[in-house]
Design a protein around this motif. Structure first.
Motif, PDB file in Angstrom:
ATOM      1  N   ARG A  22       2.624  -5.348   6.128  1.00  0.00           N
ATOM      2  CA  ARG A  22       1.584  -4.708   5.314  1.00  0.00           C
ATOM      3  C   ARG A  22       1.513  -3.210   5.592  1.00  0.00           C
ATOM      4  O   ARG A  22       1.284  -2.418   4.690  1.00  0.00           O
ATOM      5  CB  ARG A  22       0.221  -5.341   5.596  1.00  0.00           C
ATOM      6  CG  ARG A  22      -0.054  -6.615   4.847  1.00  0.00           C
ATOM      7  CD  ARG A  22       0.683  -7.782   5.386  1.00  0.00           C
ATOM      8  NE  ARG A  22       0.395  -9.026   4.665  1.00  0.00           N
ATOM      9  CZ  ARG A  22       0.825 -10.200   5.071  1.00  0.00           C
ATOM     10  NH1 ARG A  22       1.529 -10.317   6.194  1.00  0.00           N
ATOM     11  NH2 ARG A  22       0.553 -11.279   4.368  1.00  0.00           N
ATOM     12  N   GLN A  30      -3.553   5.871   0.404  1.00  0.00           N
ATOM     13  CA  GLN A  30      -4.356   4.727   0.821  1.00  0.00           C
ATOM     14  C   GLN A  30      -4.894   4.824   2.254  1.00  0.00           C
ATOM     15  O   GLN A  30      -5.713   3.994   2.657  1.00  0.00           O
ATOM     16  CB  GLN A  30      -3.546   3.433   0.677  1.00  0.00           C
ATOM     17  CG  GLN A  30      -3.260   3.046  -0.765  1.00  0.00           C
ATOM     18  CD  GLN A  30      -2.420   1.797  -0.867  1.00  0.00           C
ATOM     19  OE1 GLN A  30      -1.419   1.640  -0.146  1.00  0.00           O
ATOM     20  NE2 GLN A  30      -2.809   0.885  -1.745  1.00  0.00           N
ATOM     21  N   THR A  35     -11.584  -0.865   4.382  1.00  0.00           N
ATOM     22  CA  THR A  35     -11.043  -2.174   4.732  1.00  0.00           C
ATOM     23  C   THR A  35     -12.196  -3.179   4.792  1.00  0.00           C
ATOM     24  O   THR A  35     -13.358  -2.781   4.756  1.00  0.00           O
ATOM     25  CB  THR A  35     -10.334  -2.144   6.102  1.00  0.00           C
ATOM     26  OG1 THR A  35     -11.325  -2.076   7.136  1.00  0.00           O
ATOM     27  CG2 THR A  35      -9.373  -0.955   6.221  1.00  0.00           C
ATOM     28  N   TRP A 131      -4.479  -9.573   7.415  1.00  0.00           N
ATOM     29  CA  TRP A 131      -5.143  -9.870   6.148  1.00  0.00           C
ATOM     30  C   TRP A 131      -6.054  -8.722   5.737  1.00  0.00           C
ATOM     31  O   TRP A 131      -6.079  -8.327   4.560  1.00  0.00           O
ATOM     32  CB  TRP A 131      -5.948 -11.159   6.254  1.00  0.00           C
ATOM     33  CG  TRP A 131      -6.603 -11.516   4.953  1.00  0.00           C
ATOM     34  CD1 TRP A 131      -6.058 -12.240   3.927  1.00  0.00           C
ATOM     35  CD2 TRP A 131      -7.915 -11.125   4.511  1.00  0.00           C
ATOM     36  NE1 TRP A 131      -6.952 -12.329   2.885  1.00  0.00           N
ATOM     37  CE2 TRP A 131      -8.101 -11.653   3.216  1.00  0.00           C
ATOM     38  CE3 TRP A 131      -8.936 -10.384   5.094  1.00  0.00           C
ATOM     39  CZ2 TRP A 131      -9.279 -11.457   2.484  1.00  0.00           C
ATOM     40  CZ3 TRP A 131     -10.111 -10.178   4.378  1.00  0.00           C
ATOM     41  CH2 TRP A 131     -10.269 -10.717   3.087  1.00  0.00           C
ATOM     42  N   ALA A 134      -3.865  -6.044   4.327  1.00  0.00           N
ATOM     43  CA  ALA A 134      -3.352  -6.460   3.016  1.00  0.00           C
ATOM     44  C   ALA A 134      -4.410  -6.296   1.932  1.00  0.00           C
ATOM     45  O   ALA A 134      -4.139  -5.767   0.847  1.00  0.00           O
ATOM     46  CB  ALA A 134      -2.867  -7.899   3.077  1.00  0.00           C
ATOM     47  N   ARG A 135      -5.628  -6.731   2.213  1.00  0.00           N
ATOM     48  CA  ARG A 135      -6.707  -6.621   1.244  1.00  0.00           C
ATOM     49  C   ARG A 135      -7.003  -5.141   0.927  1.00  0.00           C
ATOM     50  O   ARG A 135      -7.247  -4.773  -0.228  1.00  0.00           O
ATOM     51  CB  ARG A 135      -7.955  -7.323   1.793  1.00  0.00           C
ATOM     52  CG  ARG A 135      -9.241  -7.161   1.011  1.00  0.00           C
ATOM     53  CD  ARG A 135      -9.155  -7.677  -0.427  1.00  0.00           C
ATOM     54  NE  ARG A 135      -8.805  -9.055  -0.581  1.00  0.00           N
ATOM     55  CZ  ARG A 135      -9.677 -10.044  -0.737  1.00  0.00           C
ATOM     56  NH1 ARG A 135     -10.981  -9.784  -0.726  1.00  0.00           N
ATOM     57  NH2 ARG A 135      -9.259 -11.282  -0.921  1.00  0.00           N
ATOM     58  N   ALA A 136      -6.941  -4.293   1.935  1.00  0.00           N
ATOM     59  CA  ALA A 136      -7.271  -2.874   1.751  1.00  0.00           C
ATOM     60  C   ALA A 136      -6.255  -2.143   0.890  1.00  0.00           C
ATOM     61  O   ALA A 136      -6.615  -1.216   0.151  1.00  0.00           O
ATOM     62  CB  ALA A 136      -7.384  -2.195   3.111  1.00  0.00           C
ATOM     63  N   VAL A 137      -4.985  -2.541   0.970  1.00  0.00           N
ATOM     64  CA  VAL A 137      -3.934  -1.790   0.265  1.00  0.00           C
ATOM     65  C   VAL A 137      -3.298  -2.592  -0.864  1.00  0.00           C
ATOM     66  O   VAL A 137      -2.257  -2.209  -1.399  1.00  0.00           O
ATOM     67  CB  VAL A 137      -2.854  -1.287   1.250  1.00  0.00           C
ATOM     68  CG1 VAL A 137      -3.477  -0.401   2.321  1.00  0.00           C
ATOM     69  CG2 VAL A 137      -2.070  -2.443   1.884  1.00  0.00           C
ATOM     70  N   ASN A 138      -3.933  -3.713  -1.226  1.00  0.00           N
ATOM     71  CA  ASN A 138      -3.430  -4.557  -2.321  1.00  0.00           C
ATOM     72  C   ASN A 138      -2.023  -5.070  -2.077  1.00  0.00           C
ATOM     73  O   ASN A 138      -1.191  -5.137  -2.991  1.00  0.00           O
ATOM     74  CB  ASN A 138      -3.479  -3.788  -3.660  1.00  0.00           C
ATOM     75  CG  ASN A 138      -4.891  -3.402  -4.041  1.00  0.00           C
ATOM     76  OD1 ASN A 138      -5.807  -4.221  -3.990  1.00  0.00           O
ATOM     77  ND2 ASN A 138      -5.082  -2.136  -4.405  1.00  0.00           N
ATOM     78  N   ALA A 139      -1.764  -5.436  -0.831  1.00  0.00           N
ATOM     79  CA  ALA A 139      -0.482  -6.050  -0.464  1.00  0.00           C
ATOM     80  C   ALA A 139      -0.651  -7.573  -0.471  1.00  0.00           C
ATOM     81  O   ALA A 139      -1.770  -8.080  -0.521  1.00  0.00           O
ATOM     82  CB  ALA A 139      -0.054  -5.567   0.920  1.00  0.00           C
ATOM     83  N   PRO A 140       0.443  -8.337  -0.442  1.00  0.00           N
ATOM     84  CA  PRO A 140       0.324  -9.797  -0.404  1.00  0.00           C
ATOM     85  C   PRO A 140      -0.534 -10.257   0.769  1.00  0.00           C
ATOM     86  O   PRO A 140      -0.333  -9.822   1.906  1.00  0.00           O
ATOM     87  CB  PRO A 140       1.777 -10.260  -0.267  1.00  0.00           C
ATOM     88  CG  PRO A 140       2.580  -9.158  -0.884  1.00  0.00           C
ATOM     89  CD  PRO A 140       1.853  -7.899  -0.540  1.00  0.00           C
ATOM     90  N   GLU A 141      -1.479 -11.153   0.492  1.00  0.00           N
ATOM     91  CA  GLU A 141      -2.457 -11.557   1.500  1.00  0.00           C
ATOM     92  C   GLU A 141      -2.114 -12.858   2.219  1.00  0.00           C
ATOM     93  O   GLU A 141      -2.736 -13.173   3.238  1.00  0.00           O
ATOM     94  CB  GLU A 141      -3.839 -11.690   0.856  1.00  0.00           C
ATOM     95  CG  GLU A 141      -4.379 -10.369   0.337  1.00  0.00           C
ATOM     96  CD  GLU A 141      -5.756 -10.503  -0.293  1.00  0.00           C
ATOM     97  OE1 GLU A 141      -6.338 -11.604  -0.251  1.00  0.00           O
ATOM     98  OE2 GLU A 141      -6.246  -9.505  -0.855  1.00  0.00           O
TER      99      GLU A 141
END
Length: 199
Positions: A22, A30, A35, A131, A134-141
């Motif tokens: 991530r 970003q 977060t 996680w 991932a949520r903060a940068v719109n990556a796979p969670e």
């Protein structure tokens, strides 16, 4: 050392690789993004993880809980977050992989722990914050299912005997967010783990 922690070095490296994946997806714009941890933006979350790795190495080498807390928020990224985090992860894994390290007693801020229990805490932290990142940068969670299962199955033992735990009702919540409630029907193991850790 508990049999539950027998593979802790490999699990720690797995959790670190989840965070690294991530981290490599973070775009320049970003770094100031919020977060799920209200006190941290992306940059400060990555610093928290990097400094944490270095702090655990210091504890393993005889450092004190007071020193760990004093340095907790100091800059560990030095302008290159990805390299700094990866280097700290490798340094931590090497330190805990040394002969006898997992049986050593650490002066952790939450209480005395063995090296194995300390690294289990570090592994859990990296999994949950993967996680968050991932949520903060719109990556796979979606996290590695093996890692999720191990962390959830061992939450109680990982924090056994400590001053605060994500599983303890009435804890100070200085280090852990309160569990989110209520559970959702048919929730996945990952969803349950995230709920238990306040996500």
């Amino acid at each position: 050392m508990s049999r539950r922690f027998a593979d802790i070095i490999d699990l720690y490296l797995l959790s670190g690789s989840e965070f690294t994946r991530r981290l490599r997806a973070v775009r320049p714009e970003q770094w100031p993004a919020p977060t799920p941890c209200p006190e941290w933006d992306v940059h400060s979350l990555v610093n928290h993880m990097t400094r944490g790795n270095l702090g655990y190495v210091a504890l393993l080498n005889g450092g004190s809980a007071a020193e760990f807390l004093r340095l907790r928020d100091s800059d560990a990224l030095h302008g290159d977050p990805v390299c700094a985090y990866v280097r700290s992860m490798r340094e931590c894994a090497a330190a805990f992989g040394a002969p006898g390290a997992l049986d050593r007693i650490l002066d952790h801020p939450l209480g005395s722990v063995t090296g194995a229990q300390g690294l289990a805490m570090r592994t859990t932290d990296a999994a949950i914050h993967s996680w968050d990142l991932a949520r903060a940068v719109n990556a796979p969670e979606e996290l590695d299912p093996r890692l999720v299962a191990w962390v959830e199955d061992n939450l109680v033992e990982t924090y056994a005997g400590l001053a605060e735990s994500p599983m303890t009702v009435g804890t100070s919540r200085r280090y852990f967010a309160a569990p989110a409630a209520p559970p959702l029907a048919g929730e996945s193991r990952q969803a349950r783990l995230l709920r238990l850790t306040g996500r």
